[in-house]
Design a protein around this motif. Structure first.
Motif, PDB file in Angstrom:
ATOM      1  N   THR A  27      -6.536  -7.166 -10.285  1.00  0.00           N
ATOM      2  CA  THR A  27      -5.160  -7.619 -10.416  1.00  0.00           C
ATOM      3  C   THR A  27      -4.375  -7.083  -9.231  1.00  0.00           C
ATOM      4  OG1 THR A  27      -5.296  -7.709 -12.816  1.00  0.00           O
ATOM      5  CG2 THR A  27      -3.092  -7.592 -11.868  1.00  0.00           C
ATOM      6  N   ALA A  29      -0.657  -6.666  -7.399  1.00  0.00           N
ATOM      7  CA  ALA A  29       0.797  -6.680  -7.547  1.00  0.00           C
ATOM      8  C   ALA A  29       1.352  -7.426  -6.342  1.00  0.00           C
ATOM      9  CB  ALA A  29       1.327  -5.254  -7.580  1.00  0.00           C
ATOM     10  N   THR A  63       2.266 -10.503 -10.785  1.00  0.00           N
ATOM     11  CA  THR A  63       0.872 -10.145 -10.568  1.00  0.00           C
ATOM     12  C   THR A  63       0.004 -11.398 -10.467  1.00  0.00           C
ATOM     13  OG1 THR A  63       0.398  -9.997 -12.938  1.00  0.00           O
ATOM     14  CG2 THR A  63       1.045  -7.946 -11.814  1.00  0.00           C
ATOM     15  N   SER A  89       0.512  -7.911  -0.878  1.00  0.00           N
ATOM     16  CA  SER A  89       0.123  -7.474  -2.215  1.00  0.00           C
ATOM     17  C   SER A  89      -0.655  -6.174  -2.123  1.00  0.00           C
ATOM     18  CB  SER A  89      -0.732  -8.543  -2.891  1.00  0.00           C
ATOM     19  OG  SER A  89      -1.951  -8.725  -2.193  1.00  0.00           O
ATOM     20  N   GLN A  92      -3.294  -3.438  -8.195  1.00  0.00           N
ATOM     21  CA  GLN A  92      -2.540  -2.801  -9.279  1.00  0.00           C
ATOM     22  C   GLN A  92      -3.483  -1.886 -10.044  1.00  0.00           C
ATOM     23  OE1 GLN A  92      -1.125  -5.349 -12.461  1.00  0.00           O
ATOM     24  NE2 GLN A  92       0.777  -4.174 -12.562  1.00  0.00           N
ATOM     25  N   HIS A  93      -3.073  -0.649 -10.236  1.00  0.00           N
ATOM     26  CA  HIS A  93      -3.937   0.324 -10.945  1.00  0.00           C
ATOM     27  C   HIS A  93      -3.475   0.518 -12.359  1.00  0.00           C
ATOM     28  CE1 HIS A  93      -6.132   1.413  -7.354  1.00  0.00           C
ATOM     29  NE2 HIS A  93      -4.982   1.370  -6.719  1.00  0.00           N
TER      30      HIS A  93
END
Length: 93
Positions: A27, A29, A63, A89, A92-93
């Motif tokens: 994913t 961000a 996202t 981008s 995403q963690h």
């Protein structure tokens, strides 16, 4: 003899075969994703990356989730694709 032992280990699943691909999901961000057309543009850019299997966007969360073949691409290439489309981008963690 060593080759036979290695082949037996591979066939028994003890040693993974080199080059075996796996489908991964990441994913990203995308803070610049602000309008309804943004996900369309980003998706088109990501679909041009070899190995991308599926792309879904969440405009509200800003996202993009990508399923990809890890033998053909990696997250760095996906990040580059969104940046090339004008949407920097990060994972995403």
């Amino acid at each position: 003899m060593k080759a036979i032992a290695t082949l037996a280990a591979i066939l028994l699943g003890v040693v993974p075969m080199a080059g075996m691909a796996a489908t991964r999901t990441v994913t990203l961000a995308v803070p610049g994703m602000t309008c309804p057309m943004c996900p369309v543009t980003i998706k088109k850019s990501l679909q041009k990356v070899a190995g991308v299997e599926d792309v879904s966007s969440d405009l509200a969360r800003k996202t993009v989730t990508i399923s990809y073949d890890d033998a053909k691409t990696q997250p760095a290439a996906l990040i580059q694709a969104t940046a090339n489309a004008g949407y920097p981008s990060s994972v995403q963690h």
